[in-house]
Write an enzyme that holds these catalytic residues in place. Sequence first.
Site, PDB file in Angstrom:
ATOM      1  N   SER A   6      31.893  68.302 -29.165  1.00 13.72           N
ATOM      2  CA  SER A   6      31.668  66.901 -29.523  1.00 13.72           C
ATOM      3  C   SER A   6      30.519  66.785 -30.520  1.00 13.72           C
ATOM      4  O   SER A   6      30.414  67.573 -31.445  1.00 13.72           O
ATOM      5  CB  SER A   6      31.400  66.098 -28.248  1.00 13.72           C
ATOM      6  OG  SER A   6      31.263  64.729 -28.528  1.00 13.72           O
ATOM      7  N   ILE A   7      29.615  65.827 -30.314  1.00 15.93           N
ATOM      8  CA  ILE A   7      28.498  65.606 -31.230  1.00 15.93           C
ATOM      9  C   ILE A   7      27.651  66.873 -31.344  1.00 15.93           C
ATOM     10  O   ILE A   7      27.221  67.259 -32.422  1.00 15.93           O
ATOM     11  CB  ILE A   7      27.612  64.435 -30.726  1.00 15.93           C
ATOM     12  CG1 ILE A   7      28.465  63.199 -30.460  1.00 15.93           C
ATOM     13  CG2 ILE A   7      26.529  64.105 -31.751  1.00 15.93           C
ATOM     14  CD1 ILE A   7      27.766  62.154 -29.620  1.00 15.93           C
ATOM     15  N   TYR A   8      27.456  67.516 -30.217  1.00 20.33           N
ATOM     16  CA  TYR A   8      26.634  68.744 -30.191  1.00 20.33           C
ATOM     17  C   TYR A   8      27.316  69.841 -30.990  1.00 20.33           C
ATOM     18  O   TYR A   8      26.687  70.527 -31.801  1.00 20.33           O
ATOM     19  CB  TYR A   8      26.406  69.167 -28.741  1.00 20.33           C
ATOM     20  CG  TYR A   8      25.587  70.420 -28.569  1.00 20.33           C
ATOM     21  CD1 TYR A   8      24.192  70.360 -28.602  1.00 20.33           C
ATOM     22  CD2 TYR A   8      26.181  71.653 -28.375  1.00 20.33           C
ATOM     23  CE1 TYR A   8      23.423  71.495 -28.454  1.00 20.33           C
ATOM     24  CE2 TYR A   8      25.423  72.798 -28.220  1.00 20.33           C
ATOM     25  CZ  TYR A   8      24.047  72.720 -28.259  1.00 20.33           C
ATOM     26  OH  TYR A   8      23.281  73.845 -28.104  1.00 20.33           O
ATOM     27  N   GLY A   9      28.615  70.032 -30.754  1.00 20.36           N
ATOM     28  CA  GLY A   9      29.408  71.000 -31.526  1.00 20.36           C
ATOM     29  C   GLY A   9      28.925  72.426 -31.344  1.00 20.36           C
ATOM     30  O   GLY A   9      28.212  72.756 -30.410  1.00 20.36           O
TER      31      GLY A   9
END
Length: 434
Positions: free
Chosen positions: A363-366
């Site tokens: 997600s945002i963290y990836g």
Amino acid sequence: MAKFKDTIDLYDDAGKLLKSGVPLDKISPLVNPATRKIIDLTKRTIAVNLGGIQDALKTGKVGKGHVLGREMDLDIVGNKDAVIGKIKEMVQVQEGDDTKIREFSGGKLFLVEVPSARLEAASTYDAAITSVAAATTYAIVEQFDVGPFDAAMVKGAVWGAYPHTMDMKGALVTSILNIPQNNEGLGYALRNIPVNHVVMMTNKNAMEGAALASTFEQAGMFEMGNAIGPFERAQLLTYAYQGLNANNLVYDLVKKNGSTGTIGTVVQSLVERAIEDKVITPGKKGGYFQFYDTKDPMLWNAYAAAGTMAATMVNCGAGRFAQAVSSTLLYFNDLLEHETGLPGCDYGRVMGTAVGFSFFSHSIYGGGGPGIFNGNHVVTRHAAGVAIPCVVAAAALDAGTQMFSPESTSKIYADTYGKVDVFNKPIQQIAQGV
């Protein structure tokens, strides 16, 4: 006398009946001979990449570095019989013990089964990889009469960066298990196996991969004290139904929904099956909403675990993407709770795991990907052995969408451990052992 009243029928990955009327305790990691062999060989078996060692020395790229001017052109693979013979002689404790060597790829790769005596005389499973690494180093040094100023390069090629790093970073001898220092708690060793390793050991077969992952995860549950007293039955039920396709439940759910189904239709199919099997019964009504009751929450949890696995296979199989596994873990169980009024898989812990997993895997963290996670990871450790098997199934069905593919991280496990029946066909092996 059977420890539990429950009996199960075991089916393979093609929906074929293997054994019927199996007492639940017969699949226990403490009892089943095939499961115990899986765990034993996981601790005792070390892969040696002899071709990789030869190439590393030829280019000077050892460990995680490149040492210019120290290249060594040794025909190690051409002398494999002599090198392997020396390794076996040094690793074995006595002639005729259970030391065993299996060769692959013309001897460029081989597996060493370290004798049981070495692990019995040790406090941890380190004894397997250290003895093989040391023997491989010395065998090459002796075979090619390597001098004291060049022997360090051989050591670097075999052991990797150790002891400059805590683990054997860049080593060309490998174990399924991580080093004990990287286990984030008591009993986590068998849960500290990356998803991609399991995928490759089972040749990307989703159900066999789920079975092997479930075996590691549930053996970990026993090791960390999570399967004591009444909780033993709870863990064995989830192992049976989710990991070993007990009563063909996972297979039936996938077959029914695989063509046109969704996560929601798998919920519907699971609830219908649970009602049919009398695991749940209609309870009170709240307006238009029908609540359900169960007299056996442990068995219901096992059905929920099997449903979670089936939903993963249906959804991730349809898209051929592993990334959807975290949202499937979350929303299948969210829908299941809304449909029945009963707790989802692992009493809510799978949903909790899924929220963090979604953020950290892609997600945002990836930066990650489902295939490089394991049951020891701070994000995925919380569910009691029932999340990681679904991740393995998803990664096995993936068509190359991951940033870290199984082929890029774990190919050696397919070329070595993946050729051993107890690892690549766990469902059949465990059924034979009951």
